[in-house]
Every structure is written in C-alpha cells, then in structure tokens.
Design an enzyme around this catalytic site. Structure first.
Site, short mmCIF file in Angstrom:
data_model
loop_
_atom_site.label_atom_id
_atom_site.label_comp_id
_atom_site.label_asym_id
_atom_site.label_seq_id
_atom_site.Cartn_x
_atom_site.Cartn_y
_atom_site.Cartn_z
NE ARG A 86 79.03 47.17 37.81
CZ ARG A 86 79.66 46.12 38.34
NH1 ARG A 86 80.13 45.16 37.57
NH2 ARG A 86 79.80 46.03 39.64
CD GLU A 111 75.59 34.82 49.44
OE1 GLU A 111 76.58 34.44 48.80
OE2 GLU A 111 75.56 34.90 50.69
CG ASP A 133 63.85 27.75 45.43
OD1 ASP A 133 63.78 27.28 46.57
OD2 ASP A 133 64.88 28.28 44.98
NE ARG A 187 48.96 35.76 44.03
CZ ARG A 187 48.61 34.93 43.06
NH1 ARG A 187 48.19 33.71 43.34
NH2 ARG A 187 48.65 35.33 41.80
CG HIS A 217 46.66 30.40 51.52
ND1 HIS A 217 47.04 30.83 50.27
CD2 HIS A 217 45.34 30.65 51.60
CE1 HIS A 217 45.99 31.31 49.63
NE2 HIS A 217 44.95 31.23 50.42
CE LYS A 234 54.33 28.31 52.44
NZ LYS A 234 53.04 28.92 52.12
CE1 TYR A 264 55.37 29.23 47.96
CE2 TYR A 264 55.30 31.31 46.79
CZ TYR A 264 54.78 30.04 47.02
OH TYR A 264 53.70 29.61 46.32
CG ASP A 311 42.66 33.67 49.41
OD1 ASP A 311 42.83 32.66 50.11
OD2 ASP A 311 43.53 34.13 48.66
#
Length: 179
Positions: free
Chosen positions: A25, A30, A52, A63, A66, A73, A132, A169
């Site tokens: 399936r 989790e 979140d 990206r 930073h 995180k 994150y 950036d």
C-alpha cells in the site's frame, strides 16, 4: 521506533533513523513523538519545539547557510532529495567552522537535530519538501546570521557549482579569517 547516533564532528548534532513500515500500500513512518524525541541543551534544560515549517525548493536551488544562537531544529526531507549541510558557528565549540553533510530524502527518512549556533543549508537534488521543527518562533532573516554557501574558508563540498540562490544568499559575505 527510532534509532539515533551522535555526530563525530559537531557536538550536540544528532542523526535519527526512524523505522519505516513498507508494504504493497505504501509506507508508514513515525517522525516525532515526545518520548523518543526528548532533547536537552548542554545546560540540561529541555528543548521544546514551538513551530513547524515546510519549504519547497525546485531542483537546483540552494538555501542557506542560515542560523542563530537560540534555535534548535529537527529537519527532514519529506519529498525529493537534498544535500544537507550543517556548519558549527559557535565560537567556543571545538568544532568551530567545521561542517558535516548528509543525504536526506523521501526514501531513507533520516532526520538531523541541528544545535543552536549552527548554520544549515540544503541543495535540492530533486524538487523537495523540507520540513523542520524549531525550538523558537521564526523572527525574520534580520535576526539570523548568513554564511556564504561556498565560503572558501569552509571548503564545503557541494554537489553543484552554480546553484539557484536568493539575493540574501548570493550577497552573503565571506567569513573573516581565523585569528
């Protein structure tokens, strides 16, 4: 069930490998529960996640790097694939300016706990959804540090020479030389 290991390079950085149940399936994973994902700062206080976030990046986008001095995180790639890099920017850390890279994707489901004071960035190998959890509310780019993704003093090994970048950036300065 989740297993984790400590980074051998950056103190307090952890790599998580959740169990994946796959059958005809699809799959079930989790990705967080309070019992298995219980974290403490070096001073012993509990890290609670309060926000979140998800970002979507097209293939070829980079990206980062930073970070800030307050936010922990827990990151993962929900869809696609990324080259994820963490740089220790904590001046008092034995790993100051050292980096570690990870391949995160929608098949391995690995997660990385990024300590406060570390910068992070990711390159989208394939169009991705990057998720994150944060220990602090995001308060804007003005409250973060930005390190140039290809700063020569860091010599990070990225799988790209000419990524798509934001103006933030692209214009990030080089780090000052080490004393």
């Amino acid at each position: 069930m989740v297993t984790f290991r400590e980074s051998a390079i950056i103190p307090d950085l952890k790599i998580f490998e959740p169990s994946i149940f796959r059958d005809h399936r699809g799959e079930y994973v989790e990705t967080f529960n309070r019992d298995d994902y219980r974290f403490t700062r070096p001073d012993g206080t509990t890290i609670e996640f309060v926000e979140d976030d998800i970002s979507r990046s097209h293939t070829g986008v980079l990206r980062g790097l930073h970070g800030d001095d307050r936010t922990w995180k827990l990151v993962q790639c929900l869809h696609g694939a990324i080259h994820f890099v963490v740089v220790d920017m904590r001046i008092d850390s034995p790993a100051y300016r050292r980096w570690q890279a990870f391949h995160l994707d929608d098949q391995n489901r690995h997660q990385v706990l990024v300590p406060a004071g570390c910068g992070n960035g990711h390159y989208a190998i394939r169009t991705c959804l990057f998720s994150y959890k944060q220990s602090e509310r995001y308060s804007g780019a003005a409250n973060q540090f930005t390190v140039r993704w290809n700063d020569p003093s860091l010599a990070i090994e990225w799988p790209v020479d000419d990524p798509t970048l934001s103006e933030r950036d692209r214009s990030a300065p080089d780090l000052p030389p080490l004393p």
